[in-house]
Design an enzyme around this catalytic site. Sequence first.
Site, PDB file in Angstrom:
ATOM      1  N   THR A   1      -4.887  -6.942   7.747  1.00  0.00           N
ATOM      2  CA  THR A   1      -4.836  -6.876   9.207  1.00  0.00           C
ATOM      3  C   THR A   1      -4.818  -8.252   9.864  1.00  0.00           C
ATOM      4  O   THR A   1      -4.124  -8.449  10.862  1.00  0.00           O
ATOM      5  CB  THR A   1      -6.058  -6.059   9.710  1.00  0.00           C
ATOM      6  OG1 THR A   1      -6.017  -4.774   9.071  1.00  0.00           O
ATOM      7  CG2 THR A   1      -6.028  -5.885  11.214  1.00  0.00           C
TER       8      THR A   1
ATOM      9  N   HIS B   1     -12.056  -1.399   6.825  1.00  0.00           N
ATOM     10  CA  HIS B   1     -10.620  -1.712   6.964  1.00  0.00           C
ATOM     11  C   HIS B   1     -10.177  -1.850   8.415  1.00  0.00           C
ATOM     12  O   HIS B   1     -10.738  -1.237   9.311  1.00  0.00           O
ATOM     13  CB  HIS B   1      -9.788  -0.591   6.337  1.00  0.00           C
ATOM     14  CG  HIS B   1      -9.729  -0.642   4.846  1.00  0.00           C
ATOM     15  ND1 HIS B   1     -10.420   0.230   4.055  1.00  0.00           N
ATOM     16  CD2 HIS B   1      -9.062  -1.459   4.008  1.00  0.00           C
ATOM     17  CE1 HIS B   1     -10.168  -0.043   2.778  1.00  0.00           C
ATOM     18  NE2 HIS B   1      -9.348  -1.075   2.721  1.00  0.00           N
TER      19      HIS B   1
ATOM     20  N   ASP C   1      -1.165  -0.648  -3.765  1.00  0.00           N
ATOM     21  CA  ASP C   1      -2.529  -0.645  -3.241  1.00  0.00           C
ATOM     22  C   ASP C   1      -2.886   0.711  -2.620  1.00  0.00           C
ATOM     23  O   ASP C   1      -2.041   1.358  -1.998  1.00  0.00           O
ATOM     24  CB  ASP C   1      -2.615  -1.757  -2.184  1.00  0.00           C
ATOM     25  CG  ASP C   1      -4.037  -2.181  -1.891  1.00  0.00           C
ATOM     26  OD1 ASP C   1      -4.875  -2.133  -2.807  1.00  0.00           O
ATOM     27  OD2 ASP C   1      -4.314  -2.564  -0.737  1.00  0.00           O
ATOM     28  N   HIS C   2      -4.131   1.104  -2.798  1.00  0.00           N
ATOM     29  CA  HIS C   2      -4.647   2.347  -2.199  1.00  0.00           C
ATOM     30  C   HIS C   2      -3.727   3.538  -2.466  1.00  0.00           C
ATOM     31  O   HIS C   2      -3.313   4.238  -1.534  1.00  0.00           O
ATOM     32  CB  HIS C   2      -4.851   2.184  -0.688  1.00  0.00           C
ATOM     33  CG  HIS C   2      -6.072   1.386  -0.344  1.00  0.00           C
ATOM     34  ND1 HIS C   2      -7.348   1.852  -0.536  1.00  0.00           N
ATOM     35  CD2 HIS C   2      -6.203   0.154   0.184  1.00  0.00           C
ATOM     36  CE1 HIS C   2      -8.223   0.936  -0.145  1.00  0.00           C
ATOM     37  NE2 HIS C   2      -7.560  -0.114   0.289  1.00  0.00           N
TER      38      HIS C   2
ATOM     39  N   SER D   1       0.828  -1.206   0.000  1.00  0.00           N
ATOM     40  CA  SER D   1       0.000   0.000   0.000  1.00  0.00           C
ATOM     41  C   SER D   1       0.867   1.262   0.000  1.00  0.00           C
ATOM     42  O   SER D   1       2.042   1.230   0.383  1.00  0.00           O
ATOM     43  CB  SER D   1      -0.917   0.022   1.232  1.00  0.00           C
ATOM     44  OG  SER D   1      -0.139   0.266   2.392  1.00  0.00           O
TER      45      SER D   1
ATOM     46  N   ASN E   1      -9.157  -8.934  -0.552  1.00  0.00           N
ATOM     47  CA  ASN E   1      -8.008  -8.222   0.012  1.00  0.00           C
ATOM     48  C   ASN E   1      -7.940  -8.427   1.520  1.00  0.00           C
ATOM     49  O   ASN E   1      -8.902  -8.121   2.235  1.00  0.00           O
ATOM     50  CB  ASN E   1      -8.151  -6.718  -0.244  1.00  0.00           C
ATOM     51  CG  ASN E   1      -7.855  -6.338  -1.669  1.00  0.00           C
ATOM     52  OD1 ASN E   1      -7.844  -7.171  -2.569  1.00  0.00           O
ATOM     53  ND2 ASN E   1      -7.626  -5.053  -1.880  1.00  0.00           N
TER      54      ASN E   1
ATOM     55  N   HIS F   1     -12.574  -5.293  -0.080  1.00  0.00           N
ATOM     56  CA  HIS F   1     -11.514  -4.763   0.788  1.00  0.00           C
ATOM     57  C   HIS F   1     -11.909  -4.984   2.243  1.00  0.00           C
ATOM     58  O   HIS F   1     -13.056  -5.285   2.551  1.00  0.00           O
ATOM     59  CB  HIS F   1     -11.328  -3.263   0.523  1.00  0.00           C
ATOM     60  CG  HIS F   1     -10.519  -2.988  -0.713  1.00  0.00           C
ATOM     61  ND1 HIS F   1      -9.308  -2.352  -0.679  1.00  0.00           N
ATOM     62  CD2 HIS F   1     -10.762  -3.300  -2.012  1.00  0.00           C
ATOM     63  CE1 HIS F   1      -8.825  -2.273  -1.915  1.00  0.00           C
ATOM     64  NE2 HIS F   1      -9.699  -2.833  -2.750  1.00  0.00           N
ATOM     65  N   GLY F   2     -10.937  -4.832   3.125  1.00  0.00           N
ATOM     66  CA  GLY F   2     -11.234  -4.959   4.554  1.00  0.00           C
ATOM     67  C   GLY F   2     -11.729  -6.351   4.917  1.00  0.00           C
ATOM     68  O   GLY F   2     -12.547  -6.518   5.823  1.00  0.00           O
TER      69      GLY F   2
ATOM     70  N   GLU G   1     -11.761   2.454  -6.948  1.00  0.00           N
ATOM     71  CA  GLU G   1     -12.726   2.345  -5.850  1.00  0.00           C
ATOM     72  C   GLU G   1     -13.785   3.422  -5.981  1.00  0.00           C
ATOM     73  O   GLU G   1     -13.498   4.565  -6.294  1.00  0.00           O
ATOM     74  CB  GLU G   1     -12.015   2.478  -4.496  1.00  0.00           C
ATOM     75  CG  GLU G   1     -12.979   2.393  -3.323  1.00  0.00           C
ATOM     76  CD  GLU G   1     -12.269   2.221  -1.987  1.00  0.00           C
ATOM     77  OE1 GLU G   1     -11.110   1.752  -1.983  1.00  0.00           O
ATOM     78  OE2 GLU G   1     -12.877   2.552  -0.963  1.00  0.00           O
TER      79      GLU G   1
HETATM   80  O1  G3H Z   1      -6.467  -3.148   0.450  1.00  0.00           O
HETATM   81  C1  G3H Z   1      -6.264  -3.822   1.463  1.00  0.00           C
HETATM   82  C2  G3H Z   1      -7.307  -4.442   2.216  1.00  0.00           C
HETATM   83  O2  G3H Z   1      -8.509  -3.854   2.020  1.00  0.00           O
HETATM   84  C3  G3H Z   1      -6.983  -5.021   3.543  1.00  0.00           C
HETATM   85  O3  G3H Z   1      -7.908  -4.686   4.553  1.00  0.00           O
HETATM   86  O4  G3H Z   1      -6.380  -4.964   6.486  1.00  0.00           O
HETATM   87  O5  G3H Z   1      -8.818  -4.751   6.805  1.00  0.00           O
HETATM   88  O6  G3H Z   1      -7.884  -6.818   5.782  1.00  0.00           O
HETATM   89  P1  G3H Z   1      -7.744  -5.344   5.999  1.00  0.00           P
HETATM   90 ZN    ZN Z   2      -8.296  -1.862   1.052  1.00  0.00          ZN
END
Ligand code: G3H
Ligand code: ZN
Length: 277
Positions: free
Chosen positions: A229, A176, A82-83, A49, A226, A204-205, A134
């Site tokens: 965390t 996220h 990423d992002h 990222s 994705n 995501h997340g 996005e």
């Molecule tokens: O782009 C990366 C992800 O959306 C990771 O999200 O850390 O909440 O799993 P996360």
């Molecule tokens: Zn993300």
Amino acid sequence: MSLVTPHELLLGSPEPTAVAAFNVILLEHVEAFLAAAEERSTGLILQLSQNAVRYHGALAPFGRALLEAARRSSVPVAVQLDHADDIDLIGEAAALGFTSIMFDGSRLDFAENLARTAALTTELHRSGIWVEAELGEVGGKDGVHSATARTDPAEAAAFVAQTGVDGLAVAVGSSHAMTEQSASLDLELVRVLRDQVPVPLVLHGSSGVGDEVVRDACHAGIRKVNLGTRFNVVFTAAVRDALAADASVVDPRRYLDRGQRAMATEAARVLDLLNQG
Ligand code: G3H
Ligand code: ZN
């Protein structure tokens, strides 16, 4: 084997299976995820990222290592920035050989997001780079801790048609940086988006989403998952345990190895989940 784009991985991953996209921060993440992917003989996407680049202070040193590790892997690997919203950084990633870029214009208004994403997509496609965008902010980034954001299907269809992006990150209830798997997803919205949007949908997340719900989401139309965390949770717990078990340890290899192995185990488990469909 080879450095590929997410497109090639998606071709080899028919619905309802999905392609794993794991976020890396340290080389330990890279080694853990590649070890898991090789053990399972499955390709994956490694994502760095813009925030992780800021942590390292520069893209090239870690980015080159990441690309080299991907090239040397026995499984196909895509490498994504990423992002990202920093145009200079995106250009640098493209020049280095990243095969995928996620332009995150989700904080822009629709027209501005569309205009910038379209221009960038045209540019990146000249180099054969896969582009993810996005629309509708996925909650949780930079304090916007809301799982209530939703992507509008009609807007999404228009956005994809007018930008030419290859994949779309959608806001369907995930958030996220969650450390517990308590998010509930709007699966009906995923189905509607799948029917109206002609490119792969990205969740995501996913760390906040339980296994069953991830599977349901893939059956509803999510094609790229994705995850970041979740790995940091198991990594940190294992390192903490190792440090607590031996107060005299000073060699980082002794405790980072424990964290790395914990991430590899979790990565293999997630790959199995996504591959079984
Ligand atoms: O782009 C990366 C992800 O959306 C990771 O999200 O850390 O909440 O799993 P996360
Ligand atoms: Zn993300």
